[in-house]
Motif scaffolding. Sequence first.
Motif, PDB file in Angstrom:
ATOM      1  N   GLU A   1       0.819  -1.216   0.000  1.00 34.39           N
ATOM      2  CA  GLU A   1       0.000   0.000   0.000  1.00 34.39           C
ATOM      3  C   GLU A   1       0.851   1.262   0.000  1.00 34.39           C
ATOM      4  O   GLU A   1       0.509   2.252  -0.668  1.00 34.39           O
TER       5      GLU A   1
ATOM      6  N   GLU B   1       0.759   4.025  -2.997  1.00 37.00           N
ATOM      7  CA  GLU B   1       0.545   5.461  -2.791  1.00 37.00           C
ATOM      8  C   GLU B   1       1.641   6.277  -3.466  1.00 37.00           C
ATOM      9  O   GLU B   1       1.366   7.286  -4.133  1.00 37.00           O
TER      10      GLU B   1
ATOM     11  N   SER C   1      -9.159   6.944 -13.795  1.00 35.68           N
ATOM     12  CA  SER C   1     -10.363   7.463 -13.145  1.00 35.68           C
ATOM     13  C   SER C   1     -11.562   7.292 -14.069  1.00 35.68           C
ATOM     14  O   SER C   1     -11.497   7.638 -15.251  1.00 35.68           O
TER      15      SER C   1
ATOM     16  N   LYS D   1      -5.393   1.652  -4.766  1.00 34.03           N
ATOM     17  CA  LYS D   1      -5.928   2.813  -5.467  1.00 34.03           C
ATOM     18  C   LYS D   1      -5.289   3.086  -6.816  1.00 34.03           C
ATOM     19  O   LYS D   1      -5.893   3.695  -7.687  1.00 34.03           O
ATOM     20  N   SER D   2      -4.044   2.649  -7.024  1.00 33.89           N
ATOM     21  CA  SER D   2      -3.292   3.122  -8.195  1.00 33.89           C
ATOM     22  C   SER D   2      -3.110   2.092  -9.300  1.00 33.89           C
ATOM     23  O   SER D   2      -3.136   2.444 -10.476  1.00 33.89           O
TER      24      SER D   2
END
Length: 496
Positions: free
Chosen positions: A141, A145, A176, A204-205
């Motif tokens: 993680e 980030e 996105s 998230k990435s």
Amino acid sequence: MYKGTAISVDFNTLKKSLFCKNLTELDVEKAQKNCLHDNCNCSEEIEFNNLLDMYAHLYFLMDGINLKYFATVENFEPKLYEHNKKMIRSKWENHIDQNDYSYSSFYSLDLNLRTFNMIQQDLIGALHKNHLLTLIISWLEVLDEHLGKLIMYEDRKPKSMFPYNTSKGKLLFKRSALLTQYAQAVTNSTLEDVNYNILRNRLKSFCLITNTQRTYNVTHKKLPPSYMKYFQDKTQDVGEMKFGFLSQNLDLREDYIWNKQAENGRTLFYFEGISKEKYIEDMEKHFESLITHKPEFIMLAELNSPLELQDKLEGILSRNKYLNRMLFTGSFHLLGEDINDAELNSSHIYNYGKTLLGEGNSLSHIYKMEQFKDKDLYEKISYNKREITLIETPIGRIAVFICVDFLTEEIEEILVERRVDIVFVMTMTANPADGTFKDKMRRLGKANNAVIFICNNTFKEEGERVVVYLPTRTPLFISNEQDYIYKFQEFITKID
């Protein structure tokens, strides 16, 4: 390649296997490892070229069953995870501060020995299984980030690197879903995905596409730089983007030239052409009318576009240079020899269309890859060209399909795995807004937050020609307009 058998090992041997070059599976809770070779002593360490390779390896270690185990730890020992995450984030920040410009951009991701030793020693120093799980996920993680910030704030260079090949599979960055974000903000509604404990949803990435053999060849294609800039500018107000749809009345019995062959209790068919008077001429006029409104996307329906029409549309674009536009031509049954693709069988029939850029250049082929059948009636087309082109754009990752291909389970898996959030489907069906199509749209909407556009050939006078699914709690947008331009915001405001 031979794959060994999973064996139970002690905790120290389990930790030693974390960076084994031959490791194929790891079950931390059961203390089991599986290597390419039986009796592997895990002495041969994997080599990493850069930080992305290390990230992919940690992803591989954590994906699947180990994330499920960690989710239990997170529930029952939250302080253990919180402590390790805080400790590793601090360690990483100090580490990059002490290493000059290392890892400060995508131009400086080469993995130095100090970084490798730091991560390896952390994991090997784990005191117990739960400790190890929290260390792996925390490192993953923290790197997610860091790399995510780099890709967000640098120029186009980082995004052009992806998909990035690693020894564990392809790394994709998660674009996105801007159309979805707009629709959900306007409607103040979202859909809940119950797949919480899947690594691609937690991070998230990036997501990792594993090296598994599939029925389909999937490629990612980038738009030309001018298009990327244009669509990047459009991200500021996607509600104003325009979508065009063109589907004309065709009677299934009277307007198509059928070729039927009875064989082994089946009737095989394909269409040799369209007999409707002035059909090509009328479609040209409708298209020219639509394109003058400068929609970003125009889509025609399945079996609406004979080769002559596809060529005419390409010619219109070539002459007028409608830059920064994309056309999905619709499809028709064509001989392999009439398609500009050397891999095809020249005597086979293909249900074929293509994606054209606004100046007439071809961006990708679109082949129907699954068979339509209705009782004893079977579509006679070749299925040996099985390729899916995913188009990378600043507004999202785009896929284009012909009818039933969209409904197949394996294609759904590919779309979910690769985070495709915009899907165009050219169909010829009686009920594109109901039944199997509706179920599939809902499933993909929940799993991927995908927006789905359908342009339908109704093969009759009336019917649903345009269907748009938004991953919100609003109804489907449905229209029977034969040719029309919609702003994206109208798919929300004009729902009946």
